[in-house]
Structures are given as structure tokens and as C-alpha cells.
Design a protein around this motif. Structure first.
Motif: not given
Length: 403
Positions: A305-307, A130, A151, A127
């Protein structure tokens, strides 16, 4: 089993604070640490750094060389520079564990290591790819990143690596839960070791002159590397709602790319915030304690975010230790930590107006300001949100596997 650990880092060293803290804890527990990492120009290829034997690899000193190696790794899962070096090293020396820092070098280690390989995931790497390059303008770099650092490719890389690792170390509970959900692994295969700070962080000297220019003003600081995922753009925009409070100033202190600086400077200009928001750029690491200590509020405004929902920065715990309230965005680990410790305020990620309201609360509500600062220091110094507590988990993990 013995107590010799070979660590791998796909970056130069010493720069990584997590590697530094983990190494120090293991050394204190009488493990031997050898670290294999990249070399900067003119660095020694072998030396001792803080008790760690550091072996450096030449061949990636330029950005172009490093980029080519990273592309090759993305296609094959193997870094040829590290692979050759490790084969030679294992032919001459023995180790009991290989500890791979972050995702890219895992399969390189797995392909040559005759001993257990532990995977230490500093962050949600797929992630992160991204969002890391979101503000890059160069079309060739953008094309390269879409082709080699997308990703889906790196999510498959991560899932396979987690399954093949002998043990996985995650940086936050949210990261462990995500990996368990995606892979179906047993919970005891993953240990959480978070990015907390040593209490001795407070033993550094404070330079009271670092903010002399802003004496008498309310200083809101962001310290650390600056990039698209870190929400500094939201911080800049928040000041547009605080124009009536001329004594509030935002200082953004940390390294950033030319593209990032250009973007943030355009936001400052568009919102008429010259003199209210300042981009300081790079400053030596030893000054950051003074910046945090002399600020009125330290802020971590990460975009959601997913990160950022699956990692946590060292600077959160550093900022808490200095006894000042923090403001963080609603990313899961940040929100959980600050609400649990009652060390600061939370704003809705990427909502500049909400952030401005939280800044204004701390500016206006003196008793709340003091209470949150006290709580922040208590949680890290008197409580268990410190590296002295967290580092024991890593030592216990290796001690268990060594028996």
C-alpha cells in the motif's frame, strides 16, 4: 545555538522504540532531551526515563477522551491539551529545538514554538489511515474514521506540515522521494534516519523454553502488532498450500484488536489450519528477542500500500541480527533492504501461494537457509545496517543546526 531539545509524542512513553533510540543517541552526544507525551492512568506526571526528562499530560487516559481530542485536532490542526501545556512550558523554560514525533502534533508545535521545529515522520501517516482501520466492524467507528481520518484531509495536512517544518526527518529513502515529488522541496531539507537496530540487541538472554511445545518443528514466526496492513492474513492463507508438511507451524505473536483476532481466527477455521497456525496475542516485549532467536524463519508479510511502500519496521533489522533468514513481501523498502543484504527471500505481496513457495524453499534448501542467515547477521553486525551507524545521522543533523 544550544543543545536543548523538546520532543513531542502523541502517545504514552516509554513505548515507542524509535523515540527511545533517537533519544539515547542524542543524549550520548550531550544534548538535553525533554519529552512531552500522554499519560496513562497512575503514571507519574514527571520523571526521568533513561536520561530523558519525561513530562506527561493528563486528560486523554480513556479511549473516548483520546478519540475526541483526535477529532478536534483533525478539524483544527491543533491539540488543545498539548497547546495549553506547551504555552505554559515555553513561558517558564527555554529550548533550542522542538522535535515532533509523527504528523498529528506538528501544527500544535508550530503555533506556539519560538524555536525551530523538526518533523520526524515515522511513517506515511495519510496512507496509514486508509489501512489501519480496515477490519473494524463498529459502524460508528467506521463513520468517524471516514469523516475525520480520511486520506485527502491528512495528505493536505502532511504537505503543509512538510513545507512549514524547519527540517523533516523521513524513515526510508522511499518516503523522502515521495515527499520531494509531492512538495517540490529541495532534497537537503529532508534527512533519512531509518528504523535500524542497536548491536546490543544481541546482548539479551534467550529463553530456550519459549517454543518448547514445538520442539522439532519448523517454526515460522510473525512478531509484533497485528493489523490489516501487516499481511498476517496472507501468512495464514499461505499455510493452506503447505498442509502436506505437517511439521511447519506458523506462530503469530503480538497484540491485536478483538475484530482482528476474530477475522484471523475465521481464516484459520475456514482453511482447516487448527494446530498449524496459532494466534498467541500479546506477549511482554522482553520475550520478543527469544521468539525471533528461536524461530527458524522470521516473516514480515506486509500488504502492499502507500503506507507500507514508504516505511520500514524495526523488527526487520532485529530479525536479521539474530542470524536467521527473513521472508518479506514485495513492499519497496522491505524488498530493497533484503535484496541488498541478501538476507532472505521476497514474495509477491498478498500472494499466499507465492509466500508458501518461499517458506518451502527455506524448509527444503539447507545451504540456502544457512547462507541467507549468515548474510543477514553480516549486514547488521559487520555492515552499516545498524542503529550505531544510523543514529549518527541524527546527531550530525542537530549538531549542524546547533553551530
Amino acid at each position: 545555538m544550544g543543545r536543548k531539545i523538546l520532543m513531542l509524542l502523541n502517545e504514552p512513553y516509554p513505548t515507542d522504540i524509535r523515540v527511545l533510540k533517537e533519544s539515547r543517541s542524542l543524549l550520548e552526544a550531550e544534548f538535553e532531551i525533554t519529552l512531552c507525551c500522554l499519560a496513562r492512568k497512575d503514571e507519574k506526571l514527571e520523571e526521568e526515563v533513561g536520561g530523558v526528562r519525561v513530562l506527561r499530560l493528563k486528560g486523554s487516559e480513556s479511549t473516548a477522551k483520546k478519540g475526541l481530542l483526535d477529532m478536534y485536532l483533525s478539524m483544527t490542526r491543533i491539540n488543545p491539551l498539548f497547546s495549553r501545556f506547551l504555552k505554559n512550558l515555553f513561558s517558564k523554560e527555554t529550548f533550542d529545538f522542538v522535535h515532533v514525533h509523527d504528523l498529528p502534533l506538528f501544527f500544535t508545535a508550530r503555533s506556539v514554538s519560538p524555536v525551530p521545529v523538526f518533523l520526524d515522520l515515522h511513517e506515511n501517516y495519510p496512507d496509514a489511515l486508509s489501512v489501519w482501520f480496515k477490519w473494524r466492524k463498529n459502524p460508528l467507528i467506521r463513520l468517524k474514521n471516514r469523516m475525520f481520518f480520511n486520506y485527502p484531509h491528512w495528505q493536505k495536512f502532511e504537505q503543509d506540515a512538510v513545507k512549514e517544518a524547519d527540517h523533516v526527518i523521513a524513515v526510508v529513502d522511499e518516503m523522502k522521494e515521495r515527499l520531494l515529488d509531492q512538495t517540490g522541496l529541495e532534497s537537503d531539507k529532508i534527512t533519512v534516519v531509518s528504523n535500524m537496530e542497536d548491536r546490543y540487541f544481541l546482548e539479551q538472554e534467550v529463553d530456550p523454553q519459549v517454543f518448547e511445545k514445538y520442539k522439532g518443528r519448523f517454526i515460522v514466526s510473525y512478531t509484533g502488532n497485528v493489523g490489516p496492513h501487516r499481511g498476517v492474513d496472507t501468512l495464514v492463507k499461505s499455510m493452506a498450500f503447505l498442509k502436506d508438511h505437517e511439521d511447519i507451524v506458523v506462530l503469530i505473536i503480538g497484540n491485536c484488536s478483538d475484530d482482528t483476532r476474530s477475522y484471523l481466527e475465521s481464516l484459520v477455521e475456514e482453511n482447516g489450519l487448527q494446530g498449524r497456525v496459532e494466534l498467541w496475542g500479546y506477549r511482554p516485549f522482553h520475550q520478543f528477542y527469544s521468539f525471533m532467536n528461536m524461530s527458524d524463519v522470521n516473516i514480515i508479510p506486509h500488504n502492499k500500500s502507500g503506507h507500507t511502500d514508504h516505511t520500514i519496521p524495526h523488527k526487520l533489522f532485529q530479525a536479521m541480527m539474530v542470524g536467521k533468514p527473513v521472508i518479506v513481501s514485495s513492499c519497496k523498502p522491505l524488498k530493497r533492504t533484503v535484496e541488498l543484504s541478501k538476507a532472505g527471500l521476497v514474495f509477491e505481496a498478498e500472494n499466499a501461494e507465492d509466500l508458501s513457495k518461499q517458506i518451502l524453499r527455506l524448509y527444503q534448501e539447507t545451504e540456502l537457509y544457512k547462507e541467507l542467515g549468515v548474510n543477514a547477521k553480516k549486514a547488521t553486525i559487520d555492515g552499516d545496517m545498524n542503529w550505531e551507524n544510523e543514529g549518527r545521522k541524527l546527531v550530525e543533523l542537530y549538531s549542524h543546526f546547533s553551530n
